[in-house]
Design a protein around this motif. Structure first.
Motif, PDB file in Angstrom:
ATOM      1  N   UNK A  28      -0.963   9.471  -1.744  1.00  0.00           N
ATOM      2  CA  UNK A  28      -0.248  10.743  -1.898  1.00  0.00           C
ATOM      3  C   UNK A  28      -1.031  11.872  -2.555  1.00  0.00           C
ATOM      4  N   UNK A  29      -1.670  11.636  -3.711  1.00  0.00           N
ATOM      5  CA  UNK A  29      -2.313  12.744  -4.411  1.00  0.00           C
ATOM      6  C   UNK A  29      -3.556  13.260  -3.708  1.00  0.00           C
ATOM      7  N   UNK A  30      -4.070  12.532  -2.739  1.00  0.00           N
ATOM      8  CA  UNK A  30      -5.228  13.010  -1.983  1.00  0.00           C
ATOM      9  C   UNK A  30      -4.830  13.528  -0.601  1.00  0.00           C
ATOM     10  N   UNK A  31      -3.534  13.584  -0.353  1.00  0.00           N
ATOM     11  CA  UNK A  31      -3.023  13.991   0.962  1.00  0.00           C
ATOM     12  C   UNK A  31      -3.725  13.184   2.045  1.00  0.00           C
ATOM     13  N   UNK A  32      -3.768  11.869   1.804  1.00  0.00           N
ATOM     14  CA  UNK A  32      -4.551  11.024   2.683  1.00  0.00           C
ATOM     15  C   UNK A  32      -3.844   9.772   3.132  1.00  0.00           C
ATOM     16  N   UNK A  33      -4.583   9.013   3.959  1.00  0.00           N
ATOM     17  CA  UNK A  33      -4.048   7.784   4.541  1.00  0.00           C
ATOM     18  C   UNK A  33      -5.128   6.715   4.572  1.00  0.00           C
ATOM     19  N   UNK A  34      -4.689   5.502   4.307  1.00  0.00           N
ATOM     20  CA  UNK A  34      -5.531   4.324   4.439  1.00  0.00           C
ATOM     21  C   UNK A  34      -5.140   3.584   5.717  1.00  0.00           C
TER      22      UNK A  34
END
Length: 349
Positions: free
Chosen positions: A203-209
């Motif tokens: 969430x805090x990196x506006x990202x996805x794994x």
């Protein structure tokens, strides 16, 4: 779907403060959780060592206090496995921690992914290869994907090809019963499911794994490339800024830290050279490298001991296998022999 209060509290904190790539993994079952106000730490205890899944999930300004409070409750020492640079910076001046690189993860922005993919003739060929075999990818809703029997079938086919018994902890494959917040992209060939990939939020990196990329027994070549390209394009179109395929253990794309003892360097080199029957480290590294990452970020084991010990390494391995590592290797060998016997019989027929 109703979930237990601890799991719900963990999920809420992860969605609010999750920064480490592995943050969402602590929502999975089989993870113990320690709470303090607005903080949560996910861990398992093995060999008398608390092996933490990544890093504490908490506000950055309370990270040091969270580390102190959590470690005070442990009878033995603590190892933060899957930690990244933020935790390294928070612990490097404290004097009580060792920091060892045990792998690396490739990262992209969605824009750079698309440019690299479309600019690589080999990747385009693989994508088109799957399309020409009538493979199409679409996103399934959480309600549609949860415990879907076709996804379960494909997952079981994929797990049957693994060299070691099914691993858990930060690589938990059993997520089909809890897909809340995850994205599921499914590859179908003329109506039959042949693969799927799941993404979980950072969430805090506006990202996805990219948590899993599962290829069924009937999946044509190029299916994984098609799924990954579609999934990254989908999250990129919605404003995501960060994508990773997760850790490659023992990756040579980053250098060892000074804290890495000589015996561990030797062990990691030996495992890369001789452990391919059970886990193809170089093959996984090559697969992720071919997508041309923007960079490789080091993944650390940060342990509250002057130098990482064999006991800690053994505890990390046991966290993943759920059994002593020697037993996992033995079972993997037996499993591999059975698989090779089945292939031999199939060829003779």
């Amino acid at each position: 779907m109703q979930i237990d209060p601890d799991r719900q509290r963990t999920r809420d904190l992860v969605l609010k403060y999750g920064w480490n790539t592995t943050c969402y993994q602590i929502v999975n079952p089989c993870i113990d959780r320690w709470f303090s106000d607005d903080s949560v730490v996910g861990y398992v205890e093995r060999q008398g060592v608390r092996v933490v899944a990544g890093a504490p999930v908490c506000p950055m300004d309370s990270l040091e206090a969270t580390l102190q409070a959590f470690e005070a409750t442990a009878e033995g020492h603590v190892c933060y496995f899957g930690a990244e640079e933020r935790l390294r910076q928070a612990t490097r001046t404290k004097g009580k921690y060792s920091c060892t690189v045990l792998g690396a993860q490739p990262v992209w922005s969605p824009e750079s992914w698309q440019a690299a993919f479309d600019g690589d003739a080999s990747l385009r060929f693989q994508r088109n290869r799957a399309r020409n075999k009538h493979v199409a990818v679409r996103e399934w809703t959480t309600e549609q994907a949860t415990n879907h029997p076709e996804l379960r079938r494909v997952l079981e086919e994929w797990l049957a090809t693994r060299g070691l018994p099914t691993m858990h902890f930060l690589v938990e494959p059993e997520t089909l019963d809890f897909l809340e917040d995850r994205r599921v992209f499914v590859a179908e060939q003329e109506g039959e499911v042949v693969g799927f990939t799941t993404l979980c939020p950072i969430p805090l990196r506006k990202g996805w794994l990219t948590e899993q990329f599962v290829r069924g027994a009937k999946a044509p070549n190029g299916t994984v490339e098609l799924m990954e390209d579609y999934a990254v394009g989908a999250v990129g179109s919605e404003g995501s800024e960060f994508v990773t395929m997760g850790m490659v253990p023992l990756s040579t794309n980053v250098r060892a830290t000074r804290d890495t003892p000589g015996w561990l360097k030797f062990m990691m080199g030996w495992m890369r050279a001789h452990g391919r029957r059970f886990y193809n480290f170089d093959g996984l590294n090559w697969f992720k490298q071919k997508f041309h990452p923007d960079r490789w970020d080091p993944i650390y084991a940060i342990s509250s001991e002057p130098h990482i010990s064999f006991r800690t390494i053994n505890a990390i391995a046991t966290a993943f296998t759920g059994m002593p590592p020697w037993l996992a290797v033995l079972r993997g060998g037996v499993r591999g022999l059975k698989q090779e016997a089945r292939w031999l019989l199939k060829r003779k027929r």
